[in-house]
Write a protein that holds these residues in place. Structure first.
Motif, short mmCIF file in Angstrom:
data_model
loop_
_atom_site.label_atom_id
_atom_site.label_comp_id
_atom_site.label_asym_id
_atom_site.label_seq_id
_atom_site.Cartn_x
_atom_site.Cartn_y
_atom_site.Cartn_z
N ARG A 1 -51.26 51.85 -38.97
CA ARG A 1 -51.67 51.56 -40.35
C ARG A 1 -52.98 50.78 -40.42
N THR A 2 -53.20 49.91 -39.46
CA THR A 2 -54.42 49.08 -39.49
C THR A 2 -55.51 49.61 -38.59
N ARG A 3 -55.21 50.73 -37.92
CA ARG A 3 -56.19 51.35 -37.01
C ARG A 3 -56.66 50.37 -35.93
N THR A 4 -55.69 49.54 -35.44
CA THR A 4 -55.98 48.62 -34.34
C THR A 4 -55.97 49.39 -33.03
N GLU A 5 -56.82 48.97 -32.10
CA GLU A 5 -56.87 49.66 -30.82
C GLU A 5 -55.53 49.50 -30.07
N LEU A 6 -55.18 50.57 -29.37
CA LEU A 6 -53.88 50.62 -28.69
C LEU A 6 -53.78 49.59 -27.58
N ARG A 7 -54.91 49.25 -26.98
CA ARG A 7 -54.86 48.30 -25.87
C ARG A 7 -54.43 46.91 -26.34
N PHE A 8 -54.86 46.53 -27.55
CA PHE A 8 -54.42 45.24 -28.08
C PHE A 8 -52.91 45.24 -28.38
N ILE A 9 -52.45 46.34 -28.92
CA ILE A 9 -51.02 46.46 -29.20
C ILE A 9 -50.22 46.38 -27.91
N THR A 10 -50.73 47.02 -26.87
CA THR A 10 -50.02 47.00 -25.58
C THR A 10 -49.94 45.58 -25.02
#
Length: 358
Positions: A37-46
């Motif tokens: 939803r926020t288009r945050t990079e996947l690496r930060f989520i990981t």
């Protein structure tokens, strides 16, 4: 205390690990939805997902490993002979709580066994002292020329030797005692000659203690022992060796607390049942306070009554009355302190047919 394994475990280790997996999945899924939803990079989520999962795992792991560390310390102390340590996490409602309860129960059992072993050694030492003292008194009298080595004197010495042998046989039967099973060798016997022998042995033991201790004020050869059996032909059915422990220890206790030139009476009467026996041992000492009458038969309890001979007198080991109660309990009988106008009066009731108690 609830025995291990009883009841439900809503907070078991399996449930906690399952909850950890579910929470980790929810955190990861939630972060992925936030990233979409926020288009945050996947690496930060990981990174966030891994950190959150590690923190939760560390919290759960600490809750599991801390009790295990404590159990290890307690088990190590128990292995070194310290049975007083206990695991504090016995109230947990999971498998670790059951393990803590089991360790605490094991420590309780080992502490009881260790105490039983120490008390047994003390009891045996207490019981061996009387026949050894009597035998030594007889032999010293013969050697010193006080009495001749006639058949009567030798029979007295032989009787004490035989009693020592029976006590050694009791030691060899410790496995049955540890299992709570002691066989009573009950037989029918005449009460008057039997108790006369017990009183004679008590006098011999007192004479030896006087000779071996010089002028010590704890020797009691001044106390008169009186036997009262009615009817004279009275018979009873009991284990003679165990009954000897009862009467000898009661006499020893009564003599220690008697005034100078006092009188100790051993009274025997027919009981209510066939071949049952009612015994009483009475002295003229200060008596036992009512508040102490229940505790007087506990092991190592030396009482609060001052000795008539002052603080230097021999108060004993505090085992005599405990041994007497143990022997009476084996018969299924009763022993207790009764009301008396003067001194102490201890009553013993033995049934006609002895009953072994486990």
């Amino acid at each position: 205390m609830t025995r291990p394994g009883s009841g439900l475990r809503p907070f078991s280790i399996k449930a906690k690990l399952g909850t950890l997996v579910v929470v980790s999945v929810f955190i990861t899924t939630g972060l992925l939805m936030v990233a979409v939803r926020t288009r945050t990079e996947l690496r930060f989520i990981t990174v966030f997902s891994v950190i959150a999962t590690l923190l939760i795992t560390q919290f759960v792991a600490h809750g599991l490993t801390a009790p295990l560390d404590e159990m290890t310390r307690v088990a190590r102390s128990i292995s070194q002979g310290d049975y007083t340590r206990r695991v504090r996490g016995a109230g947990r409602r999971d498998e670790l709580g059951d393990l803590a309860q089991t360790i605490n129960l094991m420590a309780d059992d080992l502490e009881a066994v260790d105490l039983h072993r120490k008390e047994l050694v003390a009891n045996v030492s207490h019981e061996l002292r009387t026949p050894i003292a009597a035998l030594r008194a007889v032999l010293e009298n013969v050697v010193d020329g006080v009495s001749a080595a006639d058949p009567e004197t030798m029979r007295t010495a032989l009787k004490q030797t035989e009693r020592l042998g029976r006590l050694v046989e009791t030691l060899l039967d410790l496995s049955r005692l540890d299992n709570g099973v002691v066989t009573l060798k009950a037989r029918r016997f005449e009460v008057w000659p039997y108790l006369s022998g017990v009183l004679k042995e008590a006098n011999l033991a007192a004479s030896y203690r006087r000779l071996s201790s010089g002028s010590g004020n704890h020797t009691r050869t001044d106390v008169h022992l009186h036997l009262d059996v009615s009817p004279p032909e009275l018979t009873a059915h009991a284990d003679a060796e165990r009954l000897h422990q009862v009467v000898a220890n009661l006499i020893d206790n009564a003599v220690k607390h008697s005034p100078p030139h006092g009188r100790v009476t051993v009274r025997a009467r027919r009981g209510a049942l066939p071949e049952s026996l009612d015994l009483e041992v009475l002295d003229e000492g200060p008596g036992i306070p009512e508040s102490e009458r229940r505790r007087v038969f506990e092991r190592f309890n030396r009482g609060v009554v001052p000795s008539p001979h002052g603080p230097g007198s021999d108060g004993g080991t505090g085992l005599g009355l405990a041994i007497a109660r143990w022997a009476v309990d084996l018969h299924g009988g009763r022993i207790g302190v009764a009301e008396s106008a003067r001194g102490c009066r201890i009553q013993v009731t033995l049934p006609g047919i002895p009953q072994s108690r486990s």
